[in-house]
Design a protein around this motif. Structure first.
Motif: not given
Length: 141
Positions: A33-35, A22-24, A27-28, A38
């Motif tokens: 950051d997740r933003s 996922s985007a989360k 990002a990790e 995205r």
């Protein structure tokens, strides 16, 4: 750091590791950051597929975009055990979505599928390619 899904070799519940995130999760993986992820997805700087309200990313394609060819040593673009023709339940598991959501996305054509008798079948390489961002391969019939 991979989504665990799947069935065992005899059809029993089992665990297989798929390089889908996922985007989360991405990002990790990238330690941003997740933003940021995205925004990069929306701008086309990272490959991904918006499925319903969530992004699904093929980690090898993301790492290739960020780190180059060396990333493919850790995550091959097409894993040896990647499925081909799968049903609704396996599709939901692989994409990390609920069965009801999967059924709705199959009905509206967001997830391309074919009816085979009473069953719905999904050509997994097409889904993988959507996350990579390349034109999907044709299913051999």
């Amino acid at each position: 750091d991979e989504m665990e899904v799947g069935i065992g070799i005899h059809g029993e519940p089992g665990r297989a590791r798929r390089p889908i995130g996922s985007a989360k999760e991405v990002a990790e993986l990238l330690d941003v950051d997740r933003s940021t992820v995205r925004r990069a997805l929306r701008d086309g700087r990272l490959p991904g597929w918006r499925l319903g309200g969530q992004w699904r990313l093929w980690k090898p394609a993301v790492l290739l975009a960020v780190a180059g060819e060396d990333a493919l040593e850790r995550y091959p673009m097409c894993p040896v055990d990647d499925p081909e023709l799968i049903g609704r339940e396996a599709t939901a598991d692989l994409l990390g979505i609920g069965l009801d959501t999967c059924a709705a996305l199959l009905r509206d054509g967001t997830i391309p599928s074919r009816r085979v008798g009473a069953a719905t079948r999904v050509w997994w390489p097409t889904i993988r390619q959507r996350m990579i961002g390349d034109p999907p391969p044709e299913a051999s019939h």
